[in-house]
Scaffold this motif. Structure first.
Motif, PDB file in Angstrom:
ATOM      1  N   ARG A  49     -36.128  -9.580  -8.635  1.00 55.31           N
ATOM      2  CA  ARG A  49     -34.754  -9.175  -8.939  1.00 55.31           C
ATOM      3  C   ARG A  49     -33.776 -10.150  -8.291  1.00 55.31           C
ATOM      4  NH1 ARG A  49     -33.142  -3.034  -7.769  1.00 55.31           N
ATOM      5  NH2 ARG A  49     -34.067  -2.788  -9.827  1.00 55.31           N
ATOM      6  N   ALA A  50     -32.675 -10.412  -8.982  1.00 54.02           N
ATOM      7  CA  ALA A  50     -31.607 -11.271  -8.460  1.00 54.02           C
ATOM      8  C   ALA A  50     -30.258 -10.620  -8.705  1.00 54.02           C
ATOM      9  CB  ALA A  50     -31.650 -12.646  -9.123  1.00 54.02           C
ATOM     10  N   PHE A  51     -29.314 -10.907  -7.824  1.00 51.73           N
ATOM     11  CA  PHE A  51     -27.925 -10.501  -8.042  1.00 51.73           C
ATOM     12  C   PHE A  51     -27.091 -11.754  -8.235  1.00 51.73           C
ATOM     13  CE2 PHE A  51     -23.593  -9.987  -6.463  1.00 51.73           C
ATOM     14  CZ  PHE A  51     -23.157  -8.979  -7.303  1.00 51.73           C
ATOM     15  N   VAL A  52     -26.270 -11.745  -9.281  1.00 52.32           N
ATOM     16  CA  VAL A  52     -25.387 -12.878  -9.569  1.00 52.32           C
ATOM     17  C   VAL A  52     -23.961 -12.351  -9.673  1.00 52.32           C
ATOM     18  CG1 VAL A  52     -24.879 -14.798 -11.120  1.00 52.32           C
ATOM     19  CG2 VAL A  52     -27.249 -14.007 -10.843  1.00 52.32           C
ATOM     20  N   PRO A  53     -23.036 -12.879  -8.881  1.00 51.55           N
ATOM     21  CA  PRO A  53     -21.658 -12.382  -8.936  1.00 51.55           C
ATOM     22  C   PRO A  53     -20.999 -12.699 -10.261  1.00 51.55           C
ATOM     23  CG  PRO A  53     -21.777 -14.375  -7.616  1.00 51.55           C
ATOM     24  CD  PRO A  53     -23.192 -13.982  -7.910  1.00 51.55           C
ATOM     25  N   GLY A  54     -20.064 -11.854 -10.653  1.00 53.61           N
ATOM     26  CA  GLY A  54     -19.205 -12.215 -11.765  1.00 53.61           C
ATOM     27  C   GLY A  54     -18.357 -13.414 -11.383  1.00 53.61           C
ATOM     28  N   HIS A  55     -17.873 -14.133 -12.380  1.00 52.80           N
ATOM     29  CA  HIS A  55     -17.045 -15.309 -12.102  1.00 52.80           C
ATOM     30  C   HIS A  55     -15.882 -15.344 -13.086  1.00 52.80           C
ATOM     31  CE1 HIS A  55     -15.961 -19.677 -12.419  1.00 52.80           C
ATOM     32  NE2 HIS A  55     -15.969 -19.534 -11.112  1.00 52.80           N
ATOM     33  N   VAL A  56     -14.674 -15.373 -12.543  1.00 55.48           N
ATOM     34  CA  VAL A  56     -13.473 -15.469 -13.365  1.00 55.48           C
ATOM     35  C   VAL A  56     -12.886 -16.864 -13.190  1.00 55.48           C
ATOM     36  CG1 VAL A  56     -11.146 -14.593 -13.784  1.00 55.48           C
ATOM     37  CG2 VAL A  56     -12.989 -13.012 -13.190  1.00 55.48           C
ATOM     38  N   THR A  57     -12.760 -17.591 -14.281  1.00 55.19           N
ATOM     39  CA  THR A  57     -12.208 -18.942 -14.256  1.00 55.19           C
ATOM     40  C   THR A  57     -10.694 -18.889 -14.352  1.00 55.19           C
ATOM     41  OG1 THR A  57     -14.183 -19.900 -15.264  1.00 55.19           O
ATOM     42  CG2 THR A  57     -12.143 -21.155 -15.465  1.00 55.19           C
ATOM     43  N   GLY A  58     -10.039 -19.636 -13.463  1.00 57.82           N
ATOM     44  CA  GLY A  58      -8.583 -19.709 -13.504  1.00 57.82           C
ATOM     45  C   GLY A  58      -8.077 -20.796 -14.435  1.00 57.82           C
ATOM     46  N   PHE A  59      -8.748 -21.937 -14.430  1.00 59.89           N
ATOM     47  CA  PHE A  59      -8.403 -23.042 -15.334  1.00 59.89           C
ATOM     48  C   PHE A  59      -9.616 -23.957 -15.442  1.00 59.89           C
ATOM     49  CE2 PHE A  59      -6.878 -24.191 -11.090  1.00 59.89           C
ATOM     50  CZ  PHE A  59      -7.509 -25.410 -10.876  1.00 59.89           C
ATOM     51  N   LEU A 104     -28.656 -17.306 -15.075  1.00 60.89           N
ATOM     52  CA  LEU A 104     -28.986 -17.717 -13.719  1.00 60.89           C
ATOM     53  C   LEU A 104     -29.883 -16.684 -13.041  1.00 60.89           C
ATOM     54  CD1 LEU A 104     -28.691 -19.663 -11.371  1.00 60.89           C
ATOM     55  CD2 LEU A 104     -26.506 -18.561 -10.801  1.00 60.89           C
ATOM     56  N   GLY A 105     -29.582 -15.417 -13.231  1.00 58.88           N
ATOM     57  CA  GLY A 105     -30.424 -14.376 -12.653  1.00 58.88           C
ATOM     58  C   GLY A 105     -31.827 -14.410 -13.208  1.00 58.88           C
ATOM     59  N   ALA A 106     -31.953 -14.643 -14.520  1.00 59.93           N
ATOM     60  CA  ALA A 106     -33.279 -14.738 -15.136  1.00 59.93           C
ATOM     61  C   ALA A 106     -34.049 -15.924 -14.572  1.00 59.93           C
ATOM     62  CB  ALA A 106     -33.147 -14.860 -16.653  1.00 59.93           C
ATOM     63  N   ALA A 107     -33.359 -17.042 -14.357  1.00 60.61           N
ATOM     64  CA  ALA A 107     -34.023 -18.229 -13.811  1.00 60.61           C
ATOM     65  C   ALA A 107     -34.534 -17.964 -12.395  1.00 60.61           C
ATOM     66  CB  ALA A 107     -33.063 -19.418 -13.821  1.00 60.61           C
ATOM     67  N   LEU A 108     -33.679 -17.406 -11.544  1.00 60.62           N
ATOM     68  CA  LEU A 108     -34.071 -17.152 -10.158  1.00 60.62           C
ATOM     69  C   LEU A 108     -35.215 -16.133 -10.074  1.00 60.62           C
ATOM     70  CD1 LEU A 108     -30.507 -16.907  -8.579  1.00 60.62           C
ATOM     71  CD2 LEU A 108     -32.174 -18.715  -8.137  1.00 60.62           C
ATOM     72  N   ALA A 109     -35.086 -15.037 -10.809  1.00 61.78           N
ATOM     73  CA  ALA A 109     -36.087 -13.981 -10.720  1.00 61.78           C
ATOM     74  C   ALA A 109     -37.405 -14.393 -11.378  1.00 61.78           C
ATOM     75  CB  ALA A 109     -35.548 -12.699 -11.353  1.00 61.78           C
ATOM     76  N   THR A 110     -37.350 -15.114 -12.497  1.00 68.86           N
ATOM     77  CA  THR A 110     -38.582 -15.554 -13.157  1.00 68.86           C
ATOM     78  C   THR A 110     -39.335 -16.551 -12.295  1.00 68.86           C
ATOM     79  OG1 THR A 110     -37.626 -15.190 -15.353  1.00 68.86           O
ATOM     80  CG2 THR A 110     -39.528 -16.657 -15.226  1.00 68.86           C
ATOM     81  N   ASN A 111     -38.606 -17.427 -11.638  1.00 68.16           N
ATOM     82  CA  ASN A 111     -39.235 -18.379 -10.727  1.00 68.16           C
ATOM     83  C   ASN A 111     -40.005 -17.656  -9.627  1.00 68.16           C
ATOM     84  OD1 ASN A 111     -39.400 -21.262  -9.606  1.00 68.16           O
ATOM     85  ND2 ASN A 111     -38.457 -20.185  -7.891  1.00 68.16           N
ATOM     86  N   GLU A 112     -39.387 -16.592  -9.098  1.00 70.08           N
ATOM     87  CA  GLU A 112     -40.035 -15.786  -8.062  1.00 70.08           C
ATOM     88  C   GLU A 112     -41.227 -15.016  -8.626  1.00 70.08           C
ATOM     89  OE1 GLU A 112     -40.419 -13.771  -4.232  1.00 70.08           O
ATOM     90  OE2 GLU A 112     -39.575 -15.674  -4.919  1.00 70.08           O
TER      91      GLU A 112
END
Length: 285
Positions: free
Chosen positions: A6-16, A98-106
């Protein structure tokens, strides 16, 4: 190989942002800045007989996730859970990739580094047309500044050193692929000017102000978002449009003070990470 990861990935809000194209998707991406949020996506991966991807209990097709699993030669079930609005500028597809990549690698003991995995996820997002900078922002956490485009193998990063309470409210969706897939010269020029302003004064307030100006110069701000941002300003707060969605992000209690009913969270300090699954072996499907 573990039974579940399992992985946790924060939400990300782009300003510009800018749009920086390249033949190699790991070198393509954007320059810009945004905020990683304590609200995010929890991604759980299990062995499976066939690839399956769900988000909040619903079967979904997320091209970036499929590309990540292809690159890792993985046949797994990927389960995402989030309270973030989907399709509204919070980087949910990037978080899933990104979460799928991190968790699948593990899970499958692929023995790749964090930057290798983030490079795979970033390239998958670029190829899918669903994001240009979310993955690298989500990897780093905090208030990342993308000085050069591309994956962690190629880009250059800085950050605004701050922690803060933030609020957000969403009023509808916008299509990321339609915006970044079309003519982007005006957007990129506005993004370069915003980045220059922020680098001169790397504060959260300057980021939000630069984002507001960018949204106008790039002709991305919608009437509803403009109305809400104006309400926040009249109440003495700081707010801007979250790219790309009909989303307003405000510092501290800006939206609440303006009479809205937003979601409150904080800036995520750590970025994407593996997390321990429950100690019992039975996880909800």
């Amino acid at each position: 190989m573990t039974a579940v990861a399992r992985a946790f990935v924060p939400g990300h809000v782009t300003g510009f942002f800018t749009v920086d194209r390249a033949d190699d998707p790991t070198k393509a991406g954007s320059r810009g800045a945004g905020l990683a949020l304590s609200e995010g996506v929890t991604v759980t991966v299990r062995p499976a007989d066939a690839v399956a991807v769900t988000l909040n209990g619903e079967s979904v097709d997320i091209e970036a996730v499929e590309r990540v699993l292809d690159a890792l030669e993985a046949t797994v079930a990927v389960r995402g859970v989030t309270d973030l609005p989907v399709g509204s500028g919070f980087g949910v597809s990037g978080a899933m990739a990104l979460g799928a990549a991190l968790a699948t690698n593990e899970l499958l003991d692929r023995r790749l580094s964090t930057y290798e995995l983030a490079t795979i996820a970033h390239g998958a997002e670029v190829q899918a047309g669903t994001g240009l900078g979310d993955v690298v922002g989500q990897l780093h956490g905090g208030v990342p500044i993308r000085l050069e485009p591309g994956s962690p193998r190629h880009n250059e990063m800085d950050a605004v050193p701050t922690r803060s309470r933030v609020e957000f409210q969403t009023f509808g969706e916008l299509s990321t692929s339609e915006v970044i897939g079309g003519e982007t010269a005006t957007i990129s020029a506005a993004g370069e000017r915003a980045l220059s302003r922020l680098v001169q004064e790397p504060t959260l307030e300057r980021l939000v102000a630069s984002s507001r100006q960018f949204s106008r110069e790039a002709d991305l701000v919608t009437d509803r978002v403009y109305e809400v941002v104006t309400d926040v300003a009249e109440a003495g707060g700081e707010a801007t449009m979250g790219m790309l969605g009909q989303t307003v992000l405000a510092l501290d209690t800006g939206l609440s003070d303006a009479g809205y009913d937003p979601t409150a969270c904080r800036i995520d300090p750590t970025g994407a990470t593996l997390v321990a699954p429950p100690s019992d072996r039975t996880l909800p499907e």
